[in-house]
Motif scaffolding. Structure first.
Motif, PDB file in Angstrom:
ATOM      1  N   LYS A   1       0.826  -1.204   0.000  1.00 53.53           N
ATOM      2  CA  LYS A   1       0.000   0.000   0.000  1.00 53.53           C
ATOM      3  C   LYS A   1       0.863   1.258   0.000  1.00 53.53           C
ATOM      4  O   LYS A   1       0.554   2.233  -0.688  1.00 53.53           O
ATOM      5  CB  LYS A   1      -0.929   0.012   1.213  1.00 53.53           C
ATOM      6  N   GLY A   2       1.933   1.237   0.745  1.00 51.17           N
ATOM      7  CA  GLY A   2       2.839   2.387   0.799  1.00 51.17           C
ATOM      8  C   GLY A   2       3.515   2.640  -0.534  1.00 51.17           C
ATOM      9  O   GLY A   2       3.566   3.775  -1.013  1.00 51.17           O
ATOM     10  N   MET A   3       4.012   1.584  -1.161  1.00 57.00           N
ATOM     11  CA  MET A   3       4.667   1.733  -2.471  1.00 57.00           C
ATOM     12  C   MET A   3       3.667   2.177  -3.529  1.00 57.00           C
ATOM     13  O   MET A   3       3.970   3.010  -4.375  1.00 57.00           O
ATOM     14  CB  MET A   3       5.324   0.409  -2.881  1.00 57.00           C
ATOM     15  N   GLY A   4       2.464   1.625  -3.472  1.00 53.08           N
ATOM     16  CA  GLY A   4       1.423   2.039  -4.414  1.00 53.08           C
ATOM     17  C   GLY A   4       1.085   3.508  -4.257  1.00 53.08           C
ATOM     18  O   GLY A   4       0.903   4.221  -5.246  1.00 53.08           O
ATOM     19  N   SER A   5       1.017   3.963  -3.024  1.00 51.15           N
ATOM     20  CA  SER A   5       0.724   5.377  -2.775  1.00 51.15           C
ATOM     21  C   SER A   5       1.839   6.271  -3.300  1.00 51.15           C
ATOM     22  O   SER A   5       1.574   7.327  -3.890  1.00 51.15           O
ATOM     23  CB  SER A   5       0.544   5.624  -1.272  1.00 51.15           C
ATOM     24  N   ILE A   6       3.080   5.868  -3.093  1.00 55.23           N
ATOM     25  CA  ILE A   6       4.213   6.650  -3.571  1.00 55.23           C
ATOM     26  C   ILE A   6       4.172   6.771  -5.098  1.00 55.23           C
ATOM     27  O   ILE A   6       4.328   7.862  -5.653  1.00 55.23           O
ATOM     28  CB  ILE A   6       5.546   6.024  -3.104  1.00 55.23           C
ATOM     29  N   PHE A   7       3.940   5.659  -5.792  1.00 57.77           N
ATOM     30  CA  PHE A   7       3.877   5.702  -7.257  1.00 57.77           C
ATOM     31  C   PHE A   7       2.694   6.526  -7.740  1.00 57.77           C
ATOM     32  O   PHE A   7       2.788   7.225  -8.752  1.00 57.77           O
ATOM     33  CB  PHE A   7       3.833   4.290  -7.839  1.00 57.77           C
ATOM     34  N   ALA A   8       1.564   6.454  -7.027  1.00 55.57           N
ATOM     35  CA  ALA A   8       0.397   7.246  -7.416  1.00 55.57           C
ATOM     36  C   ALA A   8       0.697   8.737  -7.304  1.00 55.57           C
ATOM     37  O   ALA A   8       0.333   9.529  -8.183  1.00 55.57           O
ATOM     38  CB  ALA A   8      -0.799   6.869  -6.551  1.00 55.57           C
ATOM     39  N   VAL A   9       1.362   9.137  -6.228  1.00 52.21           N
ATOM     40  CA  VAL A   9       1.697  10.554  -6.042  1.00 52.21           C
ATOM     41  C   VAL A   9       2.705  11.010  -7.095  1.00 52.21           C
ATOM     42  O   VAL A   9       2.566  12.096  -7.661  1.00 52.21           O
ATOM     43  CB  VAL A   9       2.233  10.796  -4.610  1.00 52.21           C
ATOM     44  N   ILE A  10       3.703  10.194  -7.391  1.00 53.03           N
ATOM     45  CA  ILE A  10       4.681  10.548  -8.426  1.00 53.03           C
ATOM     46  C   ILE A  10       3.985  10.706  -9.775  1.00 53.03           C
ATOM     47  O   ILE A  10       4.246  11.655 -10.516  1.00 53.03           O
ATOM     48  CB  ILE A  10       5.811   9.492  -8.503  1.00 53.03           C
ATOM     49  N   PHE A  11       3.075   9.796 -10.110  1.00 49.76           N
ATOM     50  CA  PHE A  11       2.331   9.865 -11.360  1.00 49.76           C
ATOM     51  C   PHE A  11       1.472  11.133 -11.409  1.00 49.76           C
ATOM     52  O   PHE A  11       1.449  11.836 -12.424  1.00 49.76           O
ATOM     53  CB  PHE A  11       1.454   8.622 -11.503  1.00 49.76           C
ATOM     54  N   LEU A  12       0.811  11.455 -10.307  1.00 52.34           N
ATOM     55  CA  LEU A  12      -0.022  12.653 -10.242  1.00 52.34           C
ATOM     56  C   LEU A  12       0.813  13.921 -10.416  1.00 52.34           C
ATOM     57  O   LEU A  12       0.443  14.818 -11.175  1.00 52.34           O
ATOM     58  CB  LEU A  12      -0.773  12.692  -8.909  1.00 52.34           C
ATOM     59  N   LEU A  13       1.944  14.002  -9.745  1.00 45.76           N
ATOM     60  CA  LEU A  13       2.820  15.166  -9.881  1.00 45.76           C
ATOM     61  C   LEU A  13       3.355  15.295 -11.302  1.00 45.76           C
ATOM     62  O   LEU A  13       3.464  16.405 -11.833  1.00 45.76           O
ATOM     63  CB  LEU A  13       3.980  15.079  -8.881  1.00 45.76           C
TER      64      LEU A  13
ATOM     65  N   ILE B   1       0.626  16.788 -13.416  1.00 49.19           N
ATOM     66  CA  ILE B   1       0.463  18.214 -13.119  1.00 49.19           C
ATOM     67  C   ILE B   1       1.549  19.026 -13.807  1.00 49.19           C
ATOM     68  O   ILE B   1       1.278  20.071 -14.403  1.00 49.19           O
ATOM     69  CB  ILE B   1       0.456  18.452 -11.593  1.00 49.19           C
ATOM     70  N   VAL B   2       2.787  18.561 -13.749  1.00 45.96           N
ATOM     71  CA  VAL B   2       3.893  19.282 -14.382  1.00 45.96           C
ATOM     72  C   VAL B   2       3.709  19.327 -15.893  1.00 45.96           C
ATOM     73  O   VAL B   2       3.937  20.365 -16.526  1.00 45.96           O
ATOM     74  CB  VAL B   2       5.243  18.631 -14.003  1.00 45.96           C
ATOM     75  N   ILE B   3       3.272  18.221 -16.497  1.00 50.82           N
ATOM     76  CA  ILE B   3       3.055  18.199 -17.952  1.00 50.82           C
ATOM     77  C   ILE B   3       1.948  19.173 -18.334  1.00 50.82           C
ATOM     78  O   ILE B   3       2.075  19.939 -19.300  1.00 50.82           O
ATOM     79  CB  ILE B   3       2.720  16.766 -18.413  1.00 50.82           C
TER      80      ILE B   3
END
Length: 49
Positions: A14-26, A29-31
């Motif tokens: 769950k922690g790793m999934g959350s980290i990847f989700a946040v990285i993907f979201l950021l 946003i940058v794009i």
């Protein structure tokens, strides 16, 4: 003991999934911000010409 390992793997997953989700979201946003500012800069340069 084996049950504790399964709980730990579940929490870690769950922690790793959350980290990847946040990285993907950021990244999205940058794009999006890059496309918005790029369009704005092109519009400003056309107005000056």
């Amino acid at each position: 003991m084996s049950q504790n390992i399964l709980y730990a793997l579940e929490i870690m997953g769950k922690g790793m999934g959350s980290i990847f989700a946040v990285i993907f979201l950021l990244t999205l946003i940058v794009i999006i911000m890059g496309k918005f500012t790029d369009t704005r800069q092109k519009k400003d340069s056309q107005d000056e010409a």
